[in-house]
Enzyme design. Structure first.
Site, PDB file in Angstrom:
ATOM      1  N   THR A  38       0.608  -1.059   0.039  1.00  0.00           N
ATOM      2  CA  THR A  38       0.004  -0.040   0.040  1.00  0.00           C
ATOM      3  C   THR A  38       0.837   1.441  -0.135  1.00  0.00           C
ATOM      4  O   THR A  38       0.461   2.160  -0.296  1.00  0.00           O
ATOM      5  CB  THR A  38      -0.904   0.071   1.239  1.00  0.00           C
ATOM      6  OG1 THR A  38       0.010   0.088   2.256  1.00  0.00           O
ATOM      7  CG2 THR A  38      -1.951  -1.076   1.438  1.00  0.00           C
ATOM      8  N   CYS A  42       2.211   2.611   9.672  1.00  0.00           N
ATOM      9  CA  CYS A  42       1.285   2.470  10.422  1.00  0.00           C
ATOM     10  C   CYS A  42       1.736   2.398  11.959  1.00  0.00           C
ATOM     11  O   CYS A  42       2.963   2.018  11.960  1.00  0.00           O
ATOM     12  CB  CYS A  42       0.302   1.397  10.224  1.00  0.00           C
ATOM     13  SG  CYS A  42      -0.818   1.592   8.810  1.00  0.00           S
ATOM     14  N   CYS A  46      -2.768  -0.097  14.661  1.00  0.00           N
ATOM     15  CA  CYS A  46      -3.631   0.388  13.739  1.00  0.00           C
ATOM     16  C   CYS A  46      -4.836  -0.990  13.442  1.00  0.00           C
ATOM     17  O   CYS A  46      -4.584  -2.017  13.365  1.00  0.00           O
ATOM     18  CB  CYS A  46      -3.104   0.342  12.511  1.00  0.00           C
ATOM     19  SG  CYS A  46      -3.987   1.094  10.993  1.00  0.00           S
ATOM     20  N   ARG A  49      -6.992  -4.092   8.331  1.00  0.00           N
ATOM     21  CA  ARG A  49      -6.861  -5.806   8.216  1.00  0.00           C
ATOM     22  C   ARG A  49      -5.328  -5.859   8.201  1.00  0.00           C
ATOM     23  O   ARG A  49      -4.444  -5.069   7.849  1.00  0.00           O
ATOM     24  CB  ARG A  49      -7.516  -6.220   6.976  1.00  0.00           C
ATOM     25  CG  ARG A  49      -7.264  -7.615   6.799  1.00  0.00           C
ATOM     26  CD  ARG A  49      -7.989  -8.039   5.610  1.00  0.00           C
ATOM     27  NE  ARG A  49      -7.494  -7.700   4.448  1.00  0.00           N
ATOM     28  CZ  ARG A  49      -8.058  -7.652   2.995  1.00  0.00           C
ATOM     29  NH1 ARG A  49      -8.873  -8.418   2.796  1.00  0.00           N
ATOM     30  NH2 ARG A  49      -7.330  -7.190   2.013  1.00  0.00           N
ATOM     31  N   ARG A  71       3.979   6.702   3.302  1.00  0.00           N
ATOM     32  CA  ARG A  71       3.109   7.717   3.786  1.00  0.00           C
ATOM     33  C   ARG A  71       2.409   7.591   5.155  1.00  0.00           C
ATOM     34  O   ARG A  71       2.085   6.143   5.254  1.00  0.00           O
ATOM     35  CB  ARG A  71       2.109   8.129   2.694  1.00  0.00           C
ATOM     36  CG  ARG A  71       2.846   8.860   1.315  1.00  0.00           C
ATOM     37  CD  ARG A  71       1.892   8.708   0.294  1.00  0.00           C
ATOM     38  NE  ARG A  71       1.412   7.478  -0.080  1.00  0.00           N
ATOM     39  CZ  ARG A  71       0.327   7.158  -0.411  1.00  0.00           C
ATOM     40  NH1 ARG A  71      -0.726   7.927   0.086  1.00  0.00           N
ATOM     41  NH2 ARG A  71       0.006   6.202  -1.014  1.00  0.00           N
ATOM     42  N   CYS A  73      -0.523   6.597   7.845  1.00  0.00           N
ATOM     43  CA  CYS A  73      -1.765   6.163   7.597  1.00  0.00           C
ATOM     44  C   CYS A  73      -2.641   7.225   8.032  1.00  0.00           C
ATOM     45  O   CYS A  73      -2.503   7.910   9.142  1.00  0.00           O
ATOM     46  CB  CYS A  73      -1.820   4.962   8.563  1.00  0.00           C
ATOM     47  SG  CYS A  73      -3.572   4.077   8.794  1.00  0.00           S
ATOM     48  N   ASP A 471      15.028  13.903  50.732  1.00  0.00           N
ATOM     49  CA  ASP A 471      13.355  14.143  50.931  1.00  0.00           C
ATOM     50  C   ASP A 471      12.702  13.348  52.083  1.00  0.00           C
ATOM     51  O   ASP A 471      13.092  12.017  51.942  1.00  0.00           O
ATOM     52  CB  ASP A 471      12.903  13.786  49.707  1.00  0.00           C
ATOM     53  CG  ASP A 471      11.313  13.983  49.576  1.00  0.00           C
ATOM     54  OD1 ASP A 471      11.019  15.236  49.670  1.00  0.00           O
ATOM     55  OD2 ASP A 471      10.679  13.143  49.942  1.00  0.00           O
TER      56      ASP A 471
END
Length: 512
Positions: A38, A42, A46, A49, A71, A73, A471
């Site tokens: 694709t 991602c 995500c 599928r 790129r 998602c 402390d």
């Protein structure tokens, strides 16, 4: 979601694919997956599928995925992923450089690699080398990714004009911004706003409820009040963090209500100062914090979100911290976080006020200072009516006037000395500030010793190994007054001693 199906670590392709298949939020931000079929990358959470493993390439950060041509998602939105924690490893310098660049981008400031190198005390050539080794990309590629992911967030979550988005993302012109966006994402900025994002990115964000009685009022955000999402890795001790802030909340400036925290804030914007408010609401089922901001903060959205990430320690990695805290002599609490700072000077001021007094007494003194030196502000909330005092207001105040609020002379000197240095820009109190130099500069001031400096480093500088060994609360929680023995015991908690301090304080509260 059953995270038990995924491995405890994800350092191999097979292990990372198993984490991806389980949608294991513990690994959110620790790696990204590029899908060759694709061209999209991602987060491991995500909801699309599951791709075939042979089509997956794994990257340590978003910049590496983008450099490889993938790129982001539009459904899982990589810009929402938590960042990586600091450690004391050999990579700390490169991580510090990344944090400085990211902070500058979020604040809309120009970024100079020689300037970053100078702040870190190295040459820019050395910085390029160690940055490439640590992050797998050059500083310029990393910077470009940070700018474009900020722009993507602003285009998706706000109605800011593209011109304003370009400027807020560090681009000097819309033409340069459009060209960079199209080259990297193969999509114009205006087209991104028309692109369907799918149910994961576009899931409706529940708006705050209608107005309630005074003191607990919530207001419904107007269209000009953006609501943004920030992710975190589970587990997250939400009750512990909210309880910490509630116990220290200064009336009029901040309030905790259920799963929400809201407060007023002053944000720098160039030569100006923007006054406004923000409300944070935990959404545990999504491992997110939803942030509603004052319209006044639209020009500094990126910087405001950075402050939220710091204050709530959203970039922490419990997989690294929790095993170390398991050695503490008490029942473990998963997902301990460092309660950080929305305003570094305000937090440091409260630390100074807390010298040798209880938390309740320090809160009373902080309230008096806020009522006298903090400006009034109108907000949609009945319990937010005042801004925190600025360094200039404290530095320029009459010492006698501060003393009349019940603050001893030594504390007044410390407050005003620190305020003067912060106002002059000689001391910076944020998580990108150089640790050693800042600690030394603070301890050179009157009334600021090791305990105070360590607590400021813990909360304002976000240093995870800060350890105020003297402390009294810490010593009480460990049941001893032997500071040397405590320091020796704490060696087992490095490099996360600050998280151990938070857990010890929390444990002390349960004993009361």
């Amino acid at each position: 979601m059953d995270t038990a199906a995924a491995p405890a670590e994800a350092d191999t392709p097979d292990a990372r694919y198993a984490a991806l298949a389980a949608r294991d939020a513990r690994f959110d931000g620790r790696f990204f997956v590029g899908v060759t079929s694709t061209g999209i990358y991602c987060r491991p959470v995500c909801r699309v599928r599951l791709p075939l493993q042979r089509n997956c390439r794994f990257f340590g950060n978003a910049a590496s995925a983008e450099q490889a041509g993938f790129r982001p998602c539009l459904r899982c939105r990589p810009e929402l992923a938590p960042g990586l924690s600091f450690t004391d490893s050999s990579q700390v310098l490169a991580q510090h450089a990344a944090r400085l660049m990211e902070q500058a981008v979020m604040e809309g400031q120009p970024v100079s690699l020689p300037g970053v190198a100078g702040r870190l005390g190295v040459t820019d050539r050395h910085l390029r080398r160690i940055f490439q080794e640590a992050h797998g990309v050059s500083p310029i590629d990393f910077l470009t990714t940070q700018r474009l992911l900020l722009a993507k967030r602003l285009l998706t979550d706000t109605a800011m004009p593209v011109t304003h988005v370009a400027l807020a993302s560090g681009y000097g012109s819309v033409r340069r911004f459009n060209a960079a966006f199209a080259e990297r994402y193969r999509l114009s900025p205006s087209a991104l706003r028309r692109e369907p994002a799918g149910p994961e990115a576009g899931a409706p964000v529940r708006s705050p409820r209608g107005a309630m009685p005074a003191g607990r009022g919530r207001a419904r955000p107007s269209p000009a009040q953006p609501v943004l999402r920030l992710g975190y890795r589970p587990p997250f001790d939400v009750p512990g963090v909210l309880r910490f802030f509630a116990q220290r909340a200064v009336p009029g400036i901040e309030a905790v209500d259920g799963l929400s925290l809201r407060r007023t804030l002053v944000m720098p914007h160039g030569a100006e100062a923007l006054a406004g408010w923000l409300e944070l609401r935990f959404v545990p089922e999504r491992h997110e914090v939803h942030v509603t901001l004052s319209p006044a903060f639209v020009p500094v959205l990126g910087a405001a979100l950075q402050r939220v990430r710091h204050a709530l320690d959203l970039d922490a990695d419990p997989a690294l911290v929790d095993p170390v805290l398991a050695t503490l002599p008490m029942v473990p609490v998963p997902g301990i976080r460092l309660a950080g700072s929305f305003d570094g000077f305000e937090t440091a001021m409260r630390v100074v006020l807390g010298q040798q007094v209880t938390v309740a007494a320090a809160r009373t003194l902080a309230r008096r200072i806020a009522e006298r030196f903090g400006e009034a502000i109108e907000t949609p909330f009945a319990d937010l009516v005042r801004l925190p005092p600025t360094p200039a207001a404290i530095a320029q105040a009459d010492p006698e006037e501060i003393g009349r609020l019940g603050i001893v002379r030594q504390r007044v000197r410390a407050l005003q000395a620190l305020a003067a240095e912060v106002h002059a820009g000689r001391i910076a109190l944020h998580r990108g500030a150089p640790l050693a130099a800042t600690m030394a500069a603070m301890q050179a001031l009157p009334g600021i010793g090791e305990w105070t400096a360590q607590l400021i480093a813990l909360r304002a500088l976000a240093w995870p190994d800060a350890f105020p060994s003297t402390d009294i609360g810490l010593l009480n929680a460990l049941g001893t007054r032997d500071v040397a023995a405590v320091l020796a015991q704490a060696e087992a908690w490095r490099p996360w001693r600050g998280y151990a301090v938070m857990r010890l304080w929390q444990h002390l509260e349960t004993l009361k």
